[in-house]
Design a protein around this motif. Structure first.
Motif, PDB file in Angstrom:
ATOM      1  N   ALA A 225     139.911  75.904  27.293  1.00  0.00           N
ATOM      2  CA  ALA A 225     139.483  77.161  28.373  1.00  0.00           C
ATOM      3  C   ALA A 225     138.336  77.710  27.950  1.00  0.00           C
ATOM      4  CB  ALA A 225     140.408  78.458  27.978  1.00  0.00           C
ATOM      5  N   ALA A 226     137.506  78.400  28.974  1.00  0.00           N
ATOM      6  CA  ALA A 226     136.311  78.817  29.085  1.00  0.00           C
ATOM      7  C   ALA A 226     136.296  80.014  29.776  1.00  0.00           C
ATOM      8  CB  ALA A 226     135.192  77.916  29.391  1.00  0.00           C
ATOM      9  N   ALA A 227     135.359  80.801  29.896  1.00  0.00           N
ATOM     10  CA  ALA A 227     135.223  82.171  30.634  1.00  0.00           C
ATOM     11  C   ALA A 227     133.672  82.418  30.931  1.00  0.00           C
ATOM     12  CB  ALA A 227     135.752  83.549  30.006  1.00  0.00           C
ATOM     13  N   PHE A 228     133.575  83.077  32.141  1.00  0.00           N
ATOM     14  CA  PHE A 228     132.003  83.566  32.200  1.00  0.00           C
ATOM     15  C   PHE A 228     132.041  84.825  32.959  1.00  0.00           C
ATOM     16  CE2 PHE A 228     133.202  81.036  35.933  1.00  0.00           C
ATOM     17  CZ  PHE A 228     132.293  81.530  37.057  1.00  0.00           C
ATOM     18  N   LYS A 229     130.873  85.357  32.988  1.00  0.00           N
ATOM     19  CA  LYS A 229     130.604  86.624  33.742  1.00  0.00           C
ATOM     20  C   LYS A 229     129.225  86.271  34.444  1.00  0.00           C
ATOM     21  CE  LYS A 229     132.587  89.941  30.153  1.00  0.00           C
ATOM     22  NZ  LYS A 229     133.696  90.718  31.293  1.00  0.00           N
ATOM     23  N   LEU A 230     129.363  86.700  35.785  1.00  0.00           N
ATOM     24  CA  LEU A 230     128.146  86.535  36.704  1.00  0.00           C
ATOM     25  C   LEU A 230     127.786  87.990  36.898  1.00  0.00           C
ATOM     26  CD1 LEU A 230     126.596  84.221  38.133  1.00  0.00           C
ATOM     27  CD2 LEU A 230     127.885  84.938  40.012  1.00  0.00           C
ATOM     28  N   HIS A 231     126.416  88.145  36.593  1.00  0.00           N
ATOM     29  CA  HIS A 231     125.762  89.552  37.161  1.00  0.00           C
ATOM     30  C   HIS A 231     124.692  88.849  38.294  1.00  0.00           C
ATOM     31  CE1 HIS A 231     124.070  93.476  37.337  1.00  0.00           C
ATOM     32  NE2 HIS A 231     122.853  92.942  37.181  1.00  0.00           N
ATOM     33  N   ILE A 232     124.965  89.775  39.293  1.00  0.00           N
ATOM     34  CA  ILE A 232     124.091  89.432  40.481  1.00  0.00           C
ATOM     35  C   ILE A 232     123.085  90.827  40.913  1.00  0.00           C
ATOM     36  CG2 ILE A 232     124.108  88.623  43.016  1.00  0.00           C
ATOM     37  CD1 ILE A 232     126.861  87.734  42.823  1.00  0.00           C
ATOM     38  N   GLN A 233     121.918  90.540  40.813  1.00  0.00           N
ATOM     39  CA  GLN A 233     120.940  91.729  41.140  1.00  0.00           C
ATOM     40  C   GLN A 233     120.452  91.381  42.600  1.00  0.00           C
ATOM     41  OE1 GLN A 233     119.901  94.392  38.993  1.00  0.00           O
ATOM     42  NE2 GLN A 233     119.455  94.978  40.931  1.00  0.00           N
ATOM     43  N   GLY A 234     120.769  92.704  43.428  1.00  0.00           N
ATOM     44  CA  GLY A 234     120.580  92.418  44.669  1.00  0.00           C
ATOM     45  C   GLY A 234     119.468  93.313  44.968  1.00  0.00           C
ATOM     46  N   LYS A 235     118.700  93.735  46.297  1.00  0.00           N
ATOM     47  CA  LYS A 235     117.893  94.673  46.737  1.00  0.00           C
ATOM     48  C   LYS A 235     118.377  95.523  47.602  1.00  0.00           C
ATOM     49  CE  LYS A 235     113.579  93.002  46.491  1.00  0.00           C
ATOM     50  NZ  LYS A 235     112.539  92.376  47.101  1.00  0.00           N
ATOM     51  N   ASN A 236     118.467  96.624  47.518  1.00  0.00           N
ATOM     52  CA  ASN A 236     119.054  97.788  48.568  1.00  0.00           C
ATOM     53  C   ASN A 236     117.830  98.326  49.254  1.00  0.00           C
ATOM     54  OD1 ASN A 236     120.754  98.840  50.000  1.00  0.00           O
ATOM     55  ND2 ASN A 236     121.506 100.215  48.426  1.00  0.00           N
ATOM     56  N   VAL A 237     117.588  98.191  50.651  1.00  0.00           N
ATOM     57  CA  VAL A 237     116.922  98.972  51.469  1.00  0.00           C
ATOM     58  C   VAL A 237     117.877  99.535  52.562  1.00  0.00           C
ATOM     59  CG1 VAL A 237     114.882  97.587  50.545  1.00  0.00           C
ATOM     60  CG2 VAL A 237     116.188  97.052  52.825  1.00  0.00           C
ATOM     61  N   HIS A 238     116.959 100.470  53.370  1.00  0.00           N
ATOM     62  CA  HIS A 238     117.584 100.946  54.293  1.00  0.00           C
ATOM     63  C   HIS A 238     118.188  99.859  55.374  1.00  0.00           C
ATOM     64  CE1 HIS A 238     118.734 103.391  57.876  1.00  0.00           C
ATOM     65  NE2 HIS A 238     119.020 104.508  57.089  1.00  0.00           N
ATOM     66  N   PRO A 239     119.354  99.881  55.972  1.00  0.00           N
ATOM     67  CA  PRO A 239     119.560  98.841  56.977  1.00  0.00           C
ATOM     68  C   PRO A 239     118.828  98.503  58.223  1.00  0.00           C
ATOM     69  CG  PRO A 239     121.785  99.929  56.275  1.00  0.00           C
ATOM     70  CD  PRO A 239     120.507 100.892  55.764  1.00  0.00           C
ATOM     71  N   SER A 240     118.291  99.876  58.500  1.00  0.00           N
ATOM     72  CA  SER A 240     117.244  99.605  59.809  1.00  0.00           C
ATOM     73  C   SER A 240     116.157  98.679  59.602  1.00  0.00           C
ATOM     74  CB  SER A 240     116.911 101.204  60.041  1.00  0.00           C
ATOM     75  OG  SER A 240     115.780 101.666  59.200  1.00  0.00           O
ATOM     76  N   GLY A 241     115.706  98.579  58.375  1.00  0.00           N
ATOM     77  CA  GLY A 241     114.482  97.698  58.108  1.00  0.00           C
ATOM     78  C   GLY A 241     114.694  96.736  57.172  1.00  0.00           C
ATOM     79  N   ALA A 242     115.887  96.304  57.055  1.00  0.00           N
ATOM     80  CA  ALA A 242     116.520  95.219  55.966  1.00  0.00           C
ATOM     81  C   ALA A 242     116.168  93.875  56.079  1.00  0.00           C
ATOM     82  CB  ALA A 242     117.991  95.306  55.907  1.00  0.00           C
ATOM     83  N   LYS A 243     115.640  93.358  57.556  1.00  0.00           N
ATOM     84  CA  LYS A 243     115.806  91.857  57.591  1.00  0.00           C
ATOM     85  C   LYS A 243     114.491  91.403  56.930  1.00  0.00           C
ATOM     86  CE  LYS A 243     115.180  88.579  61.364  1.00  0.00           C
ATOM     87  NZ  LYS A 243     114.838  88.081  62.881  1.00  0.00           N
ATOM     88  N   GLY A 244     114.844  90.341  56.052  1.00  0.00           N
ATOM     89  CA  GLY A 244     113.748  89.641  55.159  1.00  0.00           C
ATOM     90  C   GLY A 244     113.755  90.339  53.985  1.00  0.00           C
ATOM     91  N   ILE A 245     114.049  91.617  53.841  1.00  0.00           N
ATOM     92  CA  ILE A 245     113.894  92.202  52.665  1.00  0.00           C
ATOM     93  C   ILE A 245     115.358  92.595  51.743  1.00  0.00           C
ATOM     94  CG2 ILE A 245     113.178  94.413  51.580  1.00  0.00           C
ATOM     95  CD1 ILE A 245     111.453  94.631  54.084  1.00  0.00           C
ATOM     96  N   MET A 246     116.223  93.003  52.272  1.00  0.00           N
ATOM     97  CA  MET A 246     117.747  93.161  51.800  1.00  0.00           C
ATOM     98  C   MET A 246     118.243  91.700  51.241  1.00  0.00           C
ATOM     99  SD  MET A 246     121.149  94.892  53.049  1.00  0.00           S
ATOM    100  CE  MET A 246     120.694  96.396  53.128  1.00  0.00           C
ATOM    101  N   VAL A 247     118.638  92.017  49.811  1.00  0.00           N
ATOM    102  CA  VAL A 247     119.596  91.005  49.401  1.00  0.00           C
ATOM    103  C   VAL A 247     120.614  91.750  48.829  1.00  0.00           C
ATOM    104  CG1 VAL A 247     119.701  89.570  47.212  1.00  0.00           C
ATOM    105  CG2 VAL A 247     117.518  89.800  48.220  1.00  0.00           C
ATOM    106  N   ASN A 248     121.721  91.280  49.558  1.00  0.00           N
ATOM    107  CA  ASN A 248     123.196  91.882  49.412  1.00  0.00           C
ATOM    108  C   ASN A 248     124.001  91.321  48.194  1.00  0.00           C
ATOM    109  OD1 ASN A 248     125.807  92.826  49.609  1.00  0.00           O
ATOM    110  ND2 ASN A 248     125.478  93.324  51.705  1.00  0.00           N
ATOM    111  N   ALA A 249     123.728  91.781  47.229  1.00  0.00           N
ATOM    112  CA  ALA A 249     124.594  91.214  46.027  1.00  0.00           C
ATOM    113  C   ALA A 249     126.211  90.999  46.215  1.00  0.00           C
ATOM    114  CB  ALA A 249     124.562  92.398  44.846  1.00  0.00           C
ATOM    115  N   ILE A 250     126.936  91.991  47.109  1.00  0.00           N
ATOM    116  CA  ILE A 250     128.183  91.666  47.516  1.00  0.00           C
ATOM    117  C   ILE A 250     128.254  90.363  48.222  1.00  0.00           C
ATOM    118  CG2 ILE A 250     130.300  92.560  48.795  1.00  0.00           C
ATOM    119  CD1 ILE A 250     129.281  95.267  48.361  1.00  0.00           C
ATOM    120  N   GLN A 251     127.365  90.236  49.193  1.00  0.00           N
ATOM    121  CA  GLN A 251     127.294  89.030  49.783  1.00  0.00           C
ATOM    122  C   GLN A 251     127.256  87.872  49.094  1.00  0.00           C
ATOM    123  OE1 GLN A 251     128.064  88.548  53.326  1.00  0.00           O
ATOM    124  NE2 GLN A 251     128.448  86.454  52.555  1.00  0.00           N
ATOM    125  N   LEU A 252     126.237  87.776  48.109  1.00  0.00           N
ATOM    126  CA  LEU A 252     126.062  86.705  47.304  1.00  0.00           C
ATOM    127  C   LEU A 252     127.117  86.498  46.373  1.00  0.00           C
ATOM    128  CD1 LEU A 252     122.455  87.316  45.744  1.00  0.00           C
ATOM    129  CD2 LEU A 252     123.092  85.551  47.698  1.00  0.00           C
TER     130      LEU A 252
END
Length: 422
Positions: A225-252
């Motif tokens: 047995a093994a275990a692991f934890k994964l932390h994902i750091q996203g980048k949150n900006v307003h959805p209106s100008g998110a293209k090419g900038i936002m990194v959605n940690a949930i989606q990752l």
């Protein structure tokens, strides 16, 4: 459904079920987020209560070990010869399911066919169509939950059975036995309880954990047995100008989980098949955390699974200018067969005990692990014996009083054979 102790047929050991009922009503969930040993204060309180019970029984060398949270004691030999010292072990913590206000219910002389209503409204039931194991228990008295908590048979059945064994031997001094060591420990359910177990201090030649499931289980091969934890750091900006900038940690996180083989999860595997298991997923656009366990019966298979995870993290990080996924992975335990293959006499002793009692040993590999996995690698061969529980870790848990009594029979028979064969 009945709920008073006097209303059902007593087992062969008069204190077995009363002890079990008392034990399960004490809340002892372990805490994976804790840094203490034991991980939860209720465990400490309960362990000290067991320490007092061992003293009340008159055992020798009773102590609570502050370094590892184990309560241990010795029932000294009454022989005029030396035989191997046997250890019996059980854990006191229960799984991470509601364990406050456990209210055991009794079903006497179950017919093996009827649906058992756990709660008065019938929102939660034990149905043989869903839980076919019930069909084995025609004529048994079952102890169930009331549908709002787990029962705690894992592993307070084992604790009660070891205590009943000791009580029976002390009440029958004519029964010959060698030195018997007993131990009750914390935190098995979070995989850390045996990390600090002191083999030299316990001073047994071999041992058994009394932590298995249904009648006849005899386990000496487990997952690695093994275990692991994964932390994902996203980048949150307003959805209106998110293209090419936002990194959605949930989606990752969703993308990460979707990359695993769909047919290698607990719900799609059986027998000797390993798996990846997502335990929790919490997150926002800004950051997310995922917890996993990995299981495989082969060391090479476990290493391949760990490498798959490492490679997947690297592949996903390569999409970004800076790493977004941080991986922390660690081993939990190894397949105990790597040790037990050289100590099969310990398994064979338990086999002979069960066969002598008309119990057919069930030696299927464990799709899980026991404290005995780690303790065996520490130098004390420690296979696992049934304690009786079914559907453990949740509201549908139940145990047969007759099977609990048979577990005590097996412990006593192991001792008897140890005396007569040495």
């Amino acid at each position: 459904m009945i709920n008073n102790l006097e209303a059902f047929t007593m087992t062969n050991y008069e204190d077995l079920i009363p002890r079990f009922l008392k034990y399960v009503k004490t809340e002892t969930r372990s805490d994976e987020e804790s840094n203490t040993v034991p991980s939860a204060p209720n465990e400490v309180t309960f362990l000290h209560e067991l320490e007092q019970e061992l003293n009340d029984l008159g055992l020798a060398e009773v102590k609570y070990n502050e370094a590892n949270g184990y309560v241990t004691g010795l029932l000294p030999s009454n022989l005029d010869k030396n035989v191997p010292t046997i250890g019996f072990l059980a854990h006191v913590d229960t799984a991470d399911f509601n364990a406050n206000g456990v209210n055991p219910q009794f079903v006497e002389n179950y017919d093996g066919q009827s649906i058992i209503k756990l709660d008065p409204a019938g929102d939660f039931v034990l149905d043989p169509a869903e839980f076919p194991s019930l069909k084995k228990y025609a004529g048994h008295t079952l102890i169930t939950t009331d549908g709002s908590t787990l029962l705690g048979s894992d592993d307070k059945s084992g604790v009660a059975e070891i205590m009943a064994m000791l009580s029976y031997l002390l009440a029958h001094p004519e029964i010959k036995h060698g030195d018997l060591k007993v131990g009750f420990g914390p935190d098995e359910e979070i995989g850390t309880g045996a990390d600090r177990f002191d083999v030299a201090d316990f001073d047994a030649d071999f041992a058994y954990t009394v932590d298995g499931g249904p009648l006849g289980q005899l386990e000496y091969e487990t997952f690695s047995a093994a275990a692991f934890k994964l932390h994902i750091q996203g980048k949150n900006v307003h959805p209106s100008g998110a293209k090419g900038i936002m990194v959605n940690a949930i989606q990752l996180g969703v993308d990460f989980q979707s990359a695993f083989p769909a047919n290698e999860t607990p719900e799609t595997t059986e027998g000797r098949e390993g798996y990846y298991h997502l335990l929790s997923f919490n997150g926002t656009v800004e950051e997310a955390d995922l917890d996993y366990i990995i299981r495989d019966f082969e060391t090479t298979g476990l290493e391949a699974r760990k490498q798959f995870v490492t490679d997947l993290v690297a592949k996903m990080n390569a999409q970004f200018d800076e790493p977004r996924l941080t991986l922390k992975m660690w081993d939990q335990y190894q397949n105990m067969i790597d040790v037990m293959k050289d100590h099969m006499s310990v398994v064979q002793l338990a086999e002979r005990a069960m066969n002598a009692l008309g119990i057919t040993p069930d030696e299927e590999p464990v799709r899980g692990g026991t404290d005995g996995s780690k303790i065996s690698f520490m130098g004390l061969p420690t296979p696992n014996i049934f304690a009786g529980g079914e559907n453990m870790h949740g509201r549908y848990e139940y145990v047969s009083t007759q099977v609990m009594s048979q577990a005590v029979d097996v412990l006593l028979k192991i001792n008897e054979l140890n005396v007569t064969e040495n």
